[in-house]
Write a protein that holds these residues in place. Sequence first.
Motif, mmCIF file in Angstrom:
data_model
loop_
_atom_site.group_PDB
_atom_site.id
_atom_site.type_symbol
_atom_site.label_atom_id
_atom_site.label_comp_id
_atom_site.label_asym_id
_atom_site.label_seq_id
_atom_site.Cartn_x
_atom_site.Cartn_y
_atom_site.Cartn_z
ATOM 1 N N LEU A 610 0.836 -1.203 0.000
ATOM 2 C CA LEU A 610 0.000 0.000 0.000
ATOM 3 C C LEU A 610 0.872 1.255 0.000
ATOM 4 N N ARG A 611 1.924 1.248 0.795
ATOM 5 C CA ARG A 611 2.796 2.416 0.931
ATOM 6 C C ARG A 611 3.578 2.695 -0.345
ATOM 7 N N LYS A 612 4.120 1.635 -0.966
ATOM 8 C CA LYS A 612 5.012 1.822 -2.108
ATOM 9 C C LYS A 612 4.298 1.630 -3.445
ATOM 10 N N ASN A 613 3.715 0.446 -3.651
ATOM 11 C CA ASN A 613 3.116 0.138 -4.954
ATOM 12 C C ASN A 613 1.896 1.002 -5.245
ATOM 13 N N ALA A 621 -4.161 4.428 3.045
ATOM 14 C CA ALA A 621 -4.046 3.020 3.425
ATOM 15 C C ALA A 621 -5.229 2.601 4.295
ATOM 16 N N PHE A 622 -5.606 3.461 5.231
ATOM 17 C CA PHE A 622 -6.748 3.162 6.103
ATOM 18 C C PHE A 622 -8.031 3.011 5.284
ATOM 19 N N GLU A 623 -8.259 3.928 4.362
ATOM 20 C CA GLU A 623 -9.461 3.854 3.520
ATOM 21 C C GLU A 623 -9.529 2.537 2.756
ATOM 22 N N GLU A 628 -10.820 -3.881 2.410
ATOM 23 C CA GLU A 628 -10.166 -5.179 2.244
ATOM 24 C C GLU A 628 -10.170 -6.023 3.515
ATOM 25 N N TRP A 629 -10.153 -5.386 4.693
ATOM 26 C CA TRP A 629 -10.078 -6.129 5.950
ATOM 27 C C TRP A 629 -11.379 -6.067 6.760
ATOM 28 N N SER A 630 -12.423 -5.539 6.178
ATOM 29 C CA SER A 630 -13.668 -5.354 6.943
ATOM 30 C C SER A 630 -14.262 -6.664 7.439
ATOM 31 N N SER A 634 -12.374 -4.956 12.894
ATOM 32 C CA SER A 634 -13.272 -3.820 13.090
ATOM 33 C C SER A 634 -12.577 -2.543 12.623
ATOM 34 N N PRO A 635 -13.321 -1.467 12.345
ATOM 35 C CA PRO A 635 -12.685 -0.189 11.979
ATOM 36 C C PRO A 635 -11.667 0.276 13.027
ATOM 37 N N ARG A 636 -11.971 0.026 14.318
ATOM 38 C CA ARG A 636 -11.044 0.409 15.381
ATOM 39 C C ARG A 636 -9.710 -0.341 15.247
ATOM 40 N N GLN A 637 -9.799 -1.640 14.993
ATOM 41 C CA GLN A 637 -8.584 -2.451 14.849
ATOM 42 C C GLN A 637 -7.779 -2.036 13.618
ATOM 43 N N ILE A 638 -8.480 -1.762 12.522
ATOM 44 C CA ILE A 638 -7.798 -1.336 11.290
ATOM 45 C C ILE A 638 -7.109 0.000 11.516
#
Length: 708
Positions: A610-613, A621-623, A628-630, A634-638
Motif C-alpha cells: 500500500l505504501r510503495k506500490n 491506506a486506512f481507507e 479489504e479487511w472489513s 473492526s474499523p477500530r482495529q484497522i
Amino acid sequence: MGHLATIATCSLNQWALDFEGNAERIIESIRIAKSKGATLRVGPELEITGYGCLDHFLEGDTYLHSWEMLVKILTHEDCQDILLDIGMPVSHKNVHYNCRIIALNKEILLIRPKLFLANDGNYREMRYFTPWGRPRYVEEYYLPRMMSEIMGKRKVPFGDAAISTFDTCVAAETCEELFTPNAPHTGMSLDGIEILTNSSGSHHELRKLDKRIKLMTNATGICGGIYLYANQQGCDGDRLYYDGCAMIGINGKIVAQGSQFSLKDVEVVTATVDLEEVRSYRCQPSRGMQAIENPVYPRIEANISLSEYGADVDPRIGPTKEVKVKYHKPEEEIALGPACWLWDYLRRCGGVSGYFLPLSGGIDSCATATIVHSMCRLVVKDCEEGDKLVIADARRICGEAPDSDWIPKTPQELANRIFHTSYMGTENSSKETRERAKELANVIGAYHVDLNMDTVVKAVRDLFGFVTGKTPTFKVHGGTKTENLALQNIQARLRMVLAYMFAQLLPWVRGSSGGGLLVLGSANVDEALRGYLTKYDCSSADVNPIGGISKTDLKAFIAYARDEFKLPILHDFITAVPTAELEPITHNYVQSDEADMGFTYDELSVFGKLRKNHKLGPWGAFEKLLHEWSDIMSPRQIADKTRNFFWYYAINRHKMTTITPAYHAEAYSPDDNRFDLRPFLYPAFSWPYKKIEATVARLLEKEKEKEA
C-alpha cells in the motif's frame, strides 16, 4: 518458400565500466550468431559500458572509451557481413543520449537515441541522459576522428529512423519504450517496418517476467511483425540482477526463449522467421486505412539481404516453430536469481575467498544459507557441463592453481571451500536453534563454528556498570523497557563485530593463502519496512541476498527447497516460531518476532504494498483497508494497525540509510539508497490520524444507530 531469415538476439553478462570485457562478450555473441547463420544480431541496452554505470554516465571518459570499444568491435574480422544493433551512450551537440548503433561492415548506418527514458523505481536515466524528443526526425552526427578514419566519412544519420535492407525493414525500440502507452512499435509497424528490436537493461523482480512477455506478444499480436528482445544478464556491480530471457516473437507467438537465470556470460538465441508471414498477417483493410494516415519514418538503406534468395535457399530449412514460454515459480526465482547474483558478486570481488554467514537457526539466515547452497548447485552443474569460465572462476576463488585439474564434484565440496557459518549463542539462545544451525551447515557442507559469546556480552555490560555505577537488567528481571532494549542491542551489535572478525580470519585459521570472506546479511524486506532490526547489528553486512524478499515468499521458498534440494532439515525451520532470542527464556515467556512487532508478516507485506506500490499514506491506506479487511477486523482495529505501522515506519526509517545492499526482488522494498527515496526524519502524521479517528467515530455511531 517465403522469405526465410535467421536472426539473433542475446543476453550478455556485462559489468559496469568493464569496457574490454564487455567488448569481448559482444564480439563473442556476434561470432556465435554468425555461426548459427544469423544476418541480424541485437544486443542489450548500453552493452558496451554496462547498464549500471550510474553517475559515471556524466563522465567524458565513459563516452571516449565507448567509441574506442566500438571501433574494436566494428573492425573485428568476426563482426563483418552481419547487421549489428549495439548499445552505448553517445554525446551529440553536448547532450548525452542513450543510443543504439546500427552498423554493417565497419560502417555506422544510424545512431538511434532512446525516445522515452526509464525514470522511476530503480532507474534515474534522466539524471544522465536526455530523451530524443523528435520522433521520425534525423539530423547529422559528426563522428569522432577514430571512427571517421575507418569509415572514410565524417557524418552519419542521428535520430529516429528505420533501416531498409534489400528484402525488409528494421527499426529499434529501447527497453522503456515497450512499456509506454503509445509505444513506438505501433507507428513503426503501420509504416511497414517488419522487424522490431528491443534492447533492454531490465532487472529481475519476482513475478515480473509475465508482464514483459505479455507486452511483447501483444505488440506483435496486434500490429504483426517480428520482435527481438535482448537483455543484460547478471550482476553488473549493484543491487540489481538483470535476468536475461532473450526472446524472439512473431505475430503474437514466441518462437525462441533464452534462460532467465544463468551463470553463462554470453547466451545467443536465434530463430528462422518467414517475412511473408508478417505480410500475410498484416493484410487487413482496417489496418491499411490506419497505415495510410500514419506518419512516415525516414529510411536508411543497408546493402544487405537478411533472407536467402533464389538458389541460396535450402528447401530443408523452415521457420522456427512456436515454443511454450517457460515461467519460473516465485520459489524458483528466489532459488535462482539471488544465487546467480551472489556468484557474480563473489567472482568479481577481487581478493576474497568466499562468504561468511551468522547462522541463527531461524528461517531468515536459513534462507540465505539455502540460497548459497543453490549457488553451489548451479556452479557444480556448469562445471560438470564443462563451462570453462565457471571452472576457472571456481578454481581461482578456491585458491587452486590456474593449471589445476580440480573441479568440485558436489555442492557440499564447493561449499566447504567457500562458505563459512557461525552460530553465535548466548544464555538466551535455545538448544533447538543451535542444533538446527549446526545440522543445516552440515548437510549443505559449510565450514561451521559453534560458539558462546556470553563472556563478551558480560564484559561490555560490566564495563558500562563500572563507568556509570548502574547495571541494566532485562524486563523479565524487573528492568525498564530502555534497559531491556539496550541489552538486546548489545548482543546484536557484538554479533556484527564477531562476524567481521571471523570473516577476516577464518580462511587464515584454515591455512588458506587467499583473502577474507564477504559477510552475508539476513534481514528480510518486511522487517526492514517495520524497522525490526538493530542498526549496525548482524543485519549489517557486505551484501544481503534476501533483503528484498518478503517473509511469506521466503517460507514458500524454504518449502520448495526442502523438496527440490532434498534437505528435510528445512522443515524444522518452517515450523519454528520466528524469534530473535535476545531476551531470557522463562517458563511463561519466549520472545516472538510477530508478537514483538505487533504485526504478522502477511500484514506487513500488505502495508508495504500500500505504501510503495499503491503510493498511499496513512489516510489512503486506512481507507483501502476498510474495504479489504472489513470481514476480519473492526474499523477500530484497522485504525490501530494503520497508525502503529506508520508510527514504527517513521521512527525507524533512519535505519534504511545504512541498510546492507540487498538483492532487489520486491516492488515494495524500503531500500533508501535509490529505490525508495523518502525522508528519514518524520513529523507526526497528525492530520491523517485525525481524519482516521473521525472516520472510526462516525462508523461506530452508525453501528449504534443500526443496533438501536
